[in-house]
Design a protein around this motif. Structure first.
Motif, PDB file in Angstrom:
ATOM      1  N   GLY A 193     -26.025  45.956   0.149  1.00 39.42           N
ATOM      2  CA  GLY A 193     -27.374  46.476   0.222  1.00 39.42           C
ATOM      3  C   GLY A 193     -27.532  47.931  -0.176  1.00 39.42           C
ATOM      4  O   GLY A 193     -28.640  48.453  -0.188  1.00 39.42           O
ATOM      5  N   GLY A 194     -26.435  48.593  -0.481  1.00 44.05           N
ATOM      6  CA  GLY A 194     -26.536  49.979  -0.897  1.00 44.05           C
ATOM      7  C   GLY A 194     -27.204  50.113  -2.249  1.00 44.05           C
ATOM      8  O   GLY A 194     -27.427  49.129  -2.959  1.00 44.05           O
ATOM      9  N   GLY A 195     -27.538  51.333  -2.595  1.00 43.54           N
ATOM     10  CA  GLY A 195     -28.171  51.575  -3.882  1.00 43.54           C
ATOM     11  C   GLY A 195     -28.709  52.977  -3.969  1.00 43.54           C
ATOM     12  O   GLY A 195     -28.404  53.836  -3.135  1.00 43.54           O
ATOM     13  N   LEU A 196     -29.524  53.191  -4.975  1.00 43.93           N
ATOM     14  CA  LEU A 196     -30.142  54.491  -5.222  1.00 43.93           C
ATOM     15  C   LEU A 196     -31.590  54.446  -4.750  1.00 43.93           C
ATOM     16  O   LEU A 196     -32.339  53.519  -5.106  1.00 43.93           O
ATOM     17  N   VAL A 197     -31.974  55.440  -3.982  1.00 43.78           N
ATOM     18  CA  VAL A 197     -33.334  55.493  -3.466  1.00 43.78           C
ATOM     19  C   VAL A 197     -33.800  56.945  -3.471  1.00 43.78           C
ATOM     20  O   VAL A 197     -32.981  57.869  -3.381  1.00 43.78           O
ATOM     21  N   GLN A 198     -35.083  57.137  -3.599  1.00 44.71           N
ATOM     22  CA  GLN A 198     -35.631  58.490  -3.583  1.00 44.71           C
ATOM     23  C   GLN A 198     -35.805  58.987  -2.149  1.00 44.71           C
ATOM     24  O   GLN A 198     -35.907  58.193  -1.201  1.00 44.71           O
ATOM     25  N   THR A 199     -35.872  60.277  -2.008  1.00 42.79           N
ATOM     26  CA  THR A 199     -36.113  60.875  -0.700  1.00 42.79           C
ATOM     27  C   THR A 199     -37.380  60.294  -0.081  1.00 42.79           C
ATOM     28  O   THR A 199     -38.411  60.171  -0.759  1.00 42.79           O
ATOM     29  N   GLY A 200     -37.262  59.937   1.185  1.00 42.69           N
ATOM     30  CA  GLY A 200     -38.384  59.330   1.892  1.00 42.69           C
ATOM     31  C   GLY A 200     -38.403  57.822   1.821  1.00 42.69           C
ATOM     32  O   GLY A 200     -39.186  57.168   2.519  1.00 42.69           O
ATOM     33  N   GLY A 201     -37.542  57.260   1.001  1.00 40.76           N
ATOM     34  CA  GLY A 201     -37.508  55.819   0.816  1.00 40.76           C
ATOM     35  C   GLY A 201     -36.728  55.103   1.898  1.00 40.76           C
ATOM     36  O   GLY A 201     -36.249  55.707   2.860  1.00 40.76           O
ATOM     37  N   GLU A 243     -29.201  64.058   2.727  1.00 45.15           N
ATOM     38  CA  GLU A 243     -28.113  64.153   3.708  1.00 45.15           C
ATOM     39  C   GLU A 243     -27.608  62.784   4.149  1.00 45.15           C
ATOM     40  O   GLU A 243     -26.550  62.685   4.795  1.00 45.15           O
ATOM     41  N   ASP A 244     -28.317  61.745   3.812  1.00 42.63           N
ATOM     42  CA  ASP A 244     -27.885  60.384   4.152  1.00 42.63           C
ATOM     43  C   ASP A 244     -27.019  59.763   3.058  1.00 42.63           C
ATOM     44  O   ASP A 244     -26.528  58.641   3.232  1.00 42.63           O
ATOM     45  N   THR A 245     -26.862  60.475   1.963  1.00 41.46           N
ATOM     46  CA  THR A 245     -26.005  59.971   0.888  1.00 41.46           C
ATOM     47  C   THR A 245     -24.576  59.842   1.384  1.00 41.46           C
ATOM     48  O   THR A 245     -23.990  60.810   1.885  1.00 41.46           O
ATOM     49  N   LEU A 274     -22.310  51.939  -1.153  1.00 43.21           N
ATOM     50  CA  LEU A 274     -22.743  53.297  -1.461  1.00 43.21           C
ATOM     51  C   LEU A 274     -24.261  53.413  -1.383  1.00 43.21           C
ATOM     52  O   LEU A 274     -24.993  52.633  -2.003  1.00 43.21           O
ATOM     53  N   VAL A 275     -24.700  54.414  -0.656  1.00 49.78           N
ATOM     54  CA  VAL A 275     -26.116  54.765  -0.580  1.00 49.78           C
ATOM     55  C   VAL A 275     -26.284  56.157  -1.175  1.00 49.78           C
ATOM     56  O   VAL A 275     -25.632  57.099  -0.737  1.00 49.78           O
ATOM     57  N   THR A 276     -27.118  56.258  -2.182  1.00 46.67           N
ATOM     58  CA  THR A 276     -27.389  57.536  -2.818  1.00 46.67           C
ATOM     59  C   THR A 276     -28.875  57.829  -2.713  1.00 46.67           C
ATOM     60  O   THR A 276     -29.704  57.012  -3.129  1.00 46.67           O
ATOM     61  N   VAL A 277     -29.188  58.985  -2.140  1.00 45.28           N
ATOM     62  CA  VAL A 277     -30.582  59.383  -1.978  1.00 45.28           C
ATOM     63  C   VAL A 277     -30.834  60.571  -2.893  1.00 45.28           C
ATOM     64  O   VAL A 277     -30.197  61.611  -2.756  1.00 45.28           O
ATOM     65  N   SER A 278     -31.739  60.398  -3.827  1.00 43.01           N
ATOM     66  CA  SER A 278     -32.041  61.461  -4.775  1.00 43.01           C
ATOM     67  C   SER A 278     -33.157  62.336  -4.233  1.00 43.01           C
ATOM     68  O   SER A 278     -34.086  61.863  -3.570  1.00 43.01           O
ATOM     69  N   SER A 279     -33.068  63.621  -4.545  1.00 40.13           N
ATOM     70  CA  SER A 279     -34.080  64.566  -4.046  1.00 40.13           C
ATOM     71  C   SER A 279     -35.218  64.724  -5.034  1.00 40.13           C
ATOM     72  O   SER A 279     -35.173  64.220  -6.141  1.00 40.13           O
TER      73      SER A 279
END
Length: 114
Positions: free
Chosen positions: A7-15, A87-89, A109-114
């Motif tokens: 379920g990990g992935g790339l998400v924007q801040t606030g997502g 910070e959750d990345t 992997l969870v990546t949160v973009s700013s």
């Protein structure tokens, strides 16, 4: 016991993202299933756990944003993550505490973009 996180992935801040941890094998005797995370260059930290009696526990850094739950059969544990920030990345791992041992699944992997 085997654990498979997804379920990990790339998400924007606030997502939001929802992680799943599929637990298989001899699940009898599992005392708790938890999520841990490891950011790049940092140690692995505990995030949240759900015990056999369905009590839930959260690290202060995620309280109010993350929710741990499981299906009725106890075969899948979920981590609903809302209000994500950079910070959750991290790589998120699920782990089961059973008969004095901690069994780890592979990370997602969870990546949160700013």
């Amino acid at each position: 016991v085997q654990l498979q996180a997804s379920g990990g992935g790339l998400v924007q801040t606030g997502g939001s993202l929802r992680l799943s941890c599929a637990v298989s094998g001899s699940i009898f005797g599992i005392k708790a299933v938890g999520w841990h995370r490891q950011a790049p260059g940092k140690q692995r930290d505990w995030v949240t756990s759900i015990s056999a009696d369905s009590s839930t526990y959260y690290a202060n850094s995620v309280k109010g944003r993350f929710t741990i739950s499981r299906d009725n059969a106890g075969n899948t544990v979920y981590l609903q993550m809302n209000g994500l920030g950079p910070e959750d990345t991290a790589v998120y791992y699920c782990a089961a505490d059973i008969r004095g041992d901690r069994i780890w699944g592979q990370g997602t992997l969870v990546t949160v973009s700013s």
